[in-house]
Scaffold this motif. Structure first.
Motif, short mmCIF file in Angstrom:
data_model
loop_
_atom_site.label_atom_id
_atom_site.label_comp_id
_atom_site.label_asym_id
_atom_site.label_seq_id
_atom_site.Cartn_x
_atom_site.Cartn_y
_atom_site.Cartn_z
N ASP A 282 -33.20 -60.24 90.13
CA ASP A 282 -32.11 -60.69 90.23
C ASP A 282 -31.48 -58.87 89.93
OD1 ASP A 282 -31.84 -62.95 91.72
OD2 ASP A 282 -30.58 -64.28 89.21
N LEU A 283 -30.76 -58.26 91.40
CA LEU A 283 -30.26 -57.44 91.69
C LEU A 283 -28.65 -57.66 91.38
CD1 LEU A 283 -32.34 -55.71 94.51
CD2 LEU A 283 -33.01 -55.61 92.19
N SER A 284 -28.51 -56.43 90.09
CA SER A 284 -26.71 -56.58 90.03
C SER A 284 -26.34 -55.64 91.36
CB SER A 284 -26.69 -55.80 89.07
OG SER A 284 -26.87 -54.39 88.82
N LEU A 285 -24.98 -55.84 91.46
CA LEU A 285 -24.15 -55.52 92.77
C LEU A 285 -24.32 -53.60 92.90
CD1 LEU A 285 -21.23 -57.04 93.06
CD2 LEU A 285 -23.30 -56.68 95.22
N PRO A 286 -24.46 -52.96 91.44
CA PRO A 286 -24.60 -51.25 91.57
C PRO A 286 -25.42 -51.03 91.92
CG PRO A 286 -23.48 -52.27 89.61
CD PRO A 286 -23.66 -53.35 90.63
N GLN A 287 -26.80 -52.05 91.16
CA GLN A 287 -28.55 -51.41 91.92
C GLN A 287 -28.49 -51.97 93.33
OE1 GLN A 287 -30.13 -54.87 89.78
NE2 GLN A 287 -30.92 -53.00 87.84
N ILE A 288 -27.24 -53.03 94.15
CA ILE A 288 -27.69 -52.84 95.39
C ILE A 288 -27.08 -51.61 95.73
CG2 ILE A 288 -27.38 -54.07 97.68
CD1 ILE A 288 -27.35 -56.28 95.41
N TRP A 289 -25.77 -51.20 95.54
CA TRP A 289 -25.16 -50.11 96.37
C TRP A 289 -26.47 -48.54 96.23
CZ3 TRP A 289 -21.33 -50.21 99.29
CH2 TRP A 289 -20.86 -51.75 99.40
N ALA B 151 -24.17 -42.68 102.36
CA ALA B 151 -24.99 -42.36 101.37
C ALA B 151 -23.67 -42.56 100.56
CB ALA B 151 -26.22 -41.44 101.98
N PHE B 152 -23.40 -41.51 100.17
CA PHE B 152 -22.46 -40.51 99.52
C PHE B 152 -21.29 -41.42 98.88
CE2 PHE B 152 -18.69 -38.61 97.99
CZ PHE B 152 -18.95 -37.95 96.82
N GLY B 153 -21.02 -42.71 100.06
CA GLY B 153 -19.74 -43.93 99.78
C GLY B 153 -21.11 -44.41 98.75
N ALA B 154 -22.25 -45.11 99.20
CA ALA B 154 -22.47 -46.27 98.50
C ALA B 154 -23.06 -45.49 97.17
CB ALA B 154 -23.84 -46.27 99.14
N GLU C 145 -15.66 -56.99 96.56
CA GLU C 145 -14.32 -56.85 97.89
C GLU C 145 -13.54 -55.93 97.44
OE1 GLU C 145 -13.87 -59.85 96.12
OE2 GLU C 145 -14.30 -60.87 97.95
N SER C 146 -13.58 -54.64 96.40
CA SER C 146 -13.05 -53.97 95.60
C SER C 146 -14.44 -52.62 95.96
CB SER C 146 -12.87 -53.65 94.37
OG SER C 146 -14.11 -54.00 93.73
N GLN C 147 -15.15 -53.12 95.81
CA GLN C 147 -16.69 -51.89 96.29
C GLN C 147 -16.72 -51.82 97.69
OE1 GLN C 147 -20.52 -53.67 94.56
NE2 GLN C 147 -19.48 -54.41 92.27
N ILE C 148 -16.85 -52.78 98.44
CA ILE C 148 -16.88 -52.79 99.91
C ILE C 148 -15.55 -51.39 100.25
CG2 ILE C 148 -16.42 -53.53 102.01
CD1 ILE C 148 -17.79 -56.22 100.93
N LEU C 149 -14.64 -52.22 99.81
CA LEU C 149 -13.01 -51.17 100.31
C LEU C 149 -13.75 -49.26 99.85
CD1 LEU C 149 -10.39 -50.52 101.11
CD2 LEU C 149 -9.81 -51.56 98.85
N SER C 150 -14.03 -49.82 98.62
CA SER C 150 -14.34 -48.09 97.93
C SER C 150 -15.34 -47.15 98.57
CB SER C 150 -15.27 -48.43 95.84
OG SER C 150 -15.18 -46.85 96.12
N SER D 59 -15.99 -47.81 101.78
CA SER D 59 -15.58 -47.75 103.06
C SER D 59 -14.54 -46.40 102.84
CB SER D 59 -14.13 -48.56 103.89
OG SER D 59 -15.38 -49.34 103.54
N VAL D 60 -13.80 -45.80 101.62
CA VAL D 60 -12.92 -45.00 102.12
C VAL D 60 -13.37 -44.03 101.42
CG1 VAL D 60 -11.26 -44.42 100.01
CG2 VAL D 60 -11.02 -46.70 101.55
N ILE D 61 -14.04 -44.10 100.26
CA ILE D 61 -15.39 -42.71 100.31
C ILE D 61 -15.70 -42.50 101.73
CG2 ILE D 61 -17.01 -42.01 98.94
CD1 ILE D 61 -16.27 -43.81 96.74
N SER D 62 -16.72 -43.17 102.00
CA SER D 62 -17.54 -42.83 102.40
C SER D 62 -16.78 -42.21 104.53
CB SER D 62 -18.92 -44.04 103.89
OG SER D 62 -19.03 -45.10 103.28
N LEU D 63 -15.84 -42.54 104.83
CA LEU D 63 -14.77 -42.58 105.66
C LEU D 63 -14.30 -40.46 105.53
CD1 LEU D 63 -13.52 -45.30 107.22
CD2 LEU D 63 -14.80 -44.66 108.34
N LEU D 64 -13.59 -40.73 104.20
CA LEU D 64 -12.89 -39.43 103.84
C LEU D 64 -14.23 -38.62 103.80
CD1 LEU D 64 -10.44 -40.50 100.97
CD2 LEU D 64 -9.67 -39.92 103.22
#
Length: 144
Positions: free
Chosen positions: A2-9, A32-35, A51-56, A58-63
């Motif tokens: 099983d992969l953790s969320l940080p590993q998936i990102w 890639a920078f956002g992920a 949810e907070s990871q998806i928001l993070s 999105s915000v980091i990638s777009l900014l």
């Protein structure tokens, strides 16, 4: 396994970097920078839920896309480089006719070069030409 969320990102970030290497869009690198940033923030415990990871992400990638893309384009833009003009003013011999709107061949410094007429006129084989400028590996010439 099983992969953790940080590993998936992390995996998503690496895939985006590979996609950027294949494309010429200069867009995937910001995702890639956002992920990768999201993976780091999730690893250190600042982002615990999806949810907070998806928001993070999105915000980091777009900014980063909005703020850095213009600067990255300027760094990668080759038009700002000085023109290579070592050959300018030199004389060469036409070995294959240079048509009005096409490429011919010239012999210069022991090698054949692609050539285009400076003033879009026919230049016959056997003529001497003067190199006016370069465009990559194509020499722009004028009959002398």
């Amino acid at each position: 396994m099983d992969l953790s969320l940080p590993q998936i990102w992390l995996i998503v970030g690496l895939i985006m970097l590979l996609a950027e290497l294949v494309s010429v869009l200069l867009v995937f690198v910001f995702f890639a920078f956002g992920a990768l940033a999201t993976s780091l923030l999730a690893t250190i415990g600042l982002l615990n839920d999806l949810e907070s990871q998806i928001l993070s992400f999105s915000v980091i990638s777009l900014l980063s896309l909005i703020v850095l893309r213009k600067h990255a384009r300027k760094l990668l833009d080759r038009r700002g480089l000085p023109e290579y003009n070592e050959f300018v003013g030199e004389t060469a011999m036409v070995i294959k006719d240079i048509p009005v709107n096409g490429e011919g061949k010239i012999y210069y410094r022991g090698a054949e070069w692609k050539a285009i007429s400076f003033n879009h006129s026919l230049i016959s084989a056997g003529s001497k030409v003067v190199i006016m400028r370069t465009e990559g590996i194509v020499l722009i010439v004028e009959e002398s």
